[in-house]
Structures are given as C-alpha cells and as structure tokens.
Enzyme design. Structure first.
Site, PDB file in Angstrom:
ATOM      1  N   ASP A  66      32.509  32.867  52.617  1.00 19.05           N
ATOM      2  CA  ASP A  66      32.354  33.844  53.714  1.00 19.05           C
ATOM      3  C   ASP A  66      31.056  34.633  53.608  1.00 19.05           C
ATOM      4  O   ASP A  66      30.339  34.535  52.607  1.00 19.05           O
ATOM      5  CB  ASP A  66      33.571  34.800  53.749  1.00 19.05           C
ATOM      6  N   ASP A 134      45.722  43.018  50.584  1.00 19.42           N
ATOM      7  CA  ASP A 134      46.669  42.739  51.667  1.00 19.42           C
ATOM      8  C   ASP A 134      47.014  41.249  51.762  1.00 19.42           C
ATOM      9  O   ASP A 134      47.602  40.796  52.740  1.00 19.42           O
ATOM     10  CB  ASP A 134      46.094  43.221  53.012  1.00 19.42           C
ATOM     11  N   HIS A 136      44.784  38.753  51.810  1.00 16.66           N
ATOM     12  CA  HIS A 136      43.805  37.881  52.472  1.00 16.66           C
ATOM     13  C   HIS A 136      43.093  36.997  51.462  1.00 16.66           C
ATOM     14  O   HIS A 136      42.928  37.375  50.296  1.00 16.66           O
ATOM     15  CB  HIS A 136      42.828  38.674  53.349  1.00 16.66           C
ATOM     16  N   GLU A 141      42.353  37.506  57.364  1.00 15.69           N
ATOM     17  CA  GLU A 141      43.217  38.691  57.320  1.00 15.69           C
ATOM     18  C   GLU A 141      44.625  38.342  57.809  1.00 15.69           C
ATOM     19  O   GLU A 141      44.833  37.292  58.421  1.00 15.69           O
ATOM     20  CB  GLU A 141      42.615  39.780  58.228  1.00 15.69           C
TER      21      GLU A 141
HETATM   22  C1  GLP Z   1      36.564  40.265  49.822  1.00 15.50           C
HETATM   23  C2  GLP Z   1      36.202  38.788  49.855  1.00 15.50           C
HETATM   24  C3  GLP Z   1      37.285  37.942  49.248  1.00 15.50           C
HETATM   25  C4  GLP Z   1      37.698  38.497  47.912  1.00 15.50           C
HETATM   26  C5  GLP Z   1      38.243  39.884  48.096  1.00 15.50           C
HETATM   27  C6  GLP Z   1      38.692  40.522  46.790  1.00 15.50           C
HETATM   28  O1  GLP Z   1      37.310  40.669  50.909  1.00 15.50           O
HETATM   29  N1  GLP Z   1      35.924  38.327  51.171  1.00 15.50           N
HETATM   30  O2  GLP Z   1      36.814  36.616  49.120  1.00 15.50           O
HETATM   31  O3  GLP Z   1      38.666  37.660  47.331  1.00 15.50           O
HETATM   32  O4  GLP Z   1      37.222  40.695  48.646  1.00 15.50           O
HETATM   33  O5  GLP Z   1      37.597  41.067  46.110  1.00 15.50           O
HETATM   34  P1  GLP Z   1      37.614  41.567  44.632  1.00 15.50           P
HETATM   35  O6  GLP Z   1      37.627  40.345  43.791  1.00 15.50           O
HETATM   36  O7  GLP Z   1      36.355  42.344  44.466  1.00 15.50           O
HETATM   37  O8  GLP Z   1      38.835  42.386  44.453  1.00 15.50           O
END
Ligand code: GLP
Length: 240
Positions: A66, A134, A136, A141
């Site tokens: 992404d 949440d 995702h 989402e």
């Molecule tokens: C973002 C990214 C996800 C990631 C999530 C969790 O929203 N788009 O790909 O898994 O954050 O991030 P973190 O690993 O910093 O908790």
C-alpha cells in the site's frame, strides 16, 4: 492457519528465516512486503543476513501492499521512503524490481495494473503482513469486500489515529491510501502475519477465533491454505 507465539525478537527471526529459505530455494522469488513498525526487526534480520552472505536478493522482485495518497515517494512518511530506508538501500536488491504503489501523479493508472503486474511476475511467493488494531490488513478497512483487488481506500478514524504517531501532527496523516485488495493478498502462495503488543490483541482474537466476516478484514486469512500467524504474548493475551 498455523500459530507461533514468542517474543518479538524470536518471531522476527523466524519470519526472516522463512524469507531467507524462500529466496535461497528460488532466487527469483516474488516477495510481498509490508510497512509499519511490526516488520522492522524482520527487515533488520534480512539486512544482516544479506551482509553476512547468507542470502542474496539480486534476482528477487518485490511488491508492497500500500501507499498513502498524496505523499511523494521522497516524503519521509511515504511507504516507498520507508522501504528504501529500512530494507532496499541496505541489501543487494535491484531497485527496478521493487514495486511500491504510487500516491501521486499517475497513481490511478499504476494502481489499475498492479494485480496484472504481480501476475506477470508469477504471483507472490511469500507475503508478510502486519495488522491494524481494527483488524485491517494493508489498508483494507472493515467493510472492504473480500473479493477486492488493488483500490483506493478511505482510512478510518482509528487507523488515522494509530498512524498519527509517526507524523508531526494528526492533521498531516493522509485520509486516503492505495492498497492491494483482500483478494490480491489471498492470491499469495504463502502468508506470514506478525503482531505484537496489547493494541493488537482484539484483532488477533477476532482473526483466530471470530467468524469470517467483512467487518473484520483479516478474518479472510482463515481460508488461506498456507498462512502462519506470529504473535507475542501481549497480542495473544485475549485468545487464552
Ligand atoms: C498501517 C499499514 C498496515 C500495517 C498497520 C499496522 O495501517 N497500512 O499495513 O499492518 O499500519 O502498523 P504497525 O505495524 O505499525 O502497528
């Protein structure tokens, strides 16, 4: 789904070992990569293994999950910047084979051909995922259709709040992103997901024990034939 519980250092090392095994078995592997803080130690392990000569990435291709809409790849919160900074600049990879969705310019055109581009490389051999609080995955989402391909996503308030810790101010967090869809992710031949910390406990409980529902995007992974969930005790705390 398989489950591995351990501390962050241990699960990061085990996932890095999966990547090394994959690339050593198939030097031109196609790797699916994620951003966020969760995979950072995995990438540090890969950099170390590469420097020690235990693996070479010279024939590997990568596809990232992404990117924020509106951020140039040179912006220090863009996911292209993150990948260069935490992995690509430190290993012997051919950067022209690293694919990160674009957030500016012809980003819609690039987005529309992303799934075909992945397919033209033979599909993703090994995909790493983090998870949002949440539930995702990538930027899919709650409510995202299970059959979604790469698309534009509106970020939820909870994701904007979670991710604001990395920006100077919450007002700077983009409200939209381009993301591989849930079907794009499920097309990967093998998936590993990493989650640490209490903030992820509910999402991990829903992933492991909950019903498969579009309200919990990660629950689609229950149907994947080769998916391993790596968690620490905190992320696992609501399962026991
Ligand atoms: C973002 C990214 C996800 C990631 C999530 C969790 O929203 N788009 O790909 O898994 O954050 O991030 P973190 O690993 O910093 O908790």
């Amino acid at each position: 789904m398989k489950l591995v519980v351990g501390n962050e250092d241990m699960i990061s090392r085990l996932i890095a070992d999966e990547f090394i095994k994959q690339v050593n078995a198939k030097p031109n592997s196609v790797l699916g990569l994620a951003t966020g803080t969760s995979p950072l130690k995995v990438y540090a392990n890969l950099v170390k293994a590469n420097k020690e000569g235990k693996v070479t990435f010279k024939d590997v291709a990568t596809f990232n999950l992404d990117e924020y809409v509106g951020l140039e790849g040179t912006h220090n919160q863009s996911y292209r910047y993150f990948m260069n900074d935490n992995l690509f600049d430190h290993i012997d990879i051919d950067k022209s084979k690293t694919h990160v969705l674009k957030g500016v310019g012809n980003y819609i055109e690039y987005m529309n051909q992303y799934d075909d581009e992945i397919a033209s490389f033979g599909g993703i051999d090994l995909q790493i995922l983090g998870i949002g609080s949440d539930g995702h995955i990538a930027f899919n989402e709650p409510g995202t259709p299970f059959d979604s391909l790469t698309h534009i996503a509106e970020l939820t308030e909870s994701t904007i709040r979670d991710n604001s810790r990395l920006f100077n101010d919450i007002s700077e967090v983009p409200t939209k992103a381009v993301t591989m869809g849930l079907k794009s992710i499920m097309n990967a031949k093998k998936i590993v997901l990493i989650a640490t910390g209490k903030n992820k406990a509910k999402a991990i409980r829903d992933l492991l024990l909950g019903p498969k529902t579009e309200d919990v995007p990660c629950s689609i992974l229950q149907d994947h034939p080769d998916c391993t969930i790596y968690v620490d005790e905190d992320a696992y705390s609501l399962v026991k």
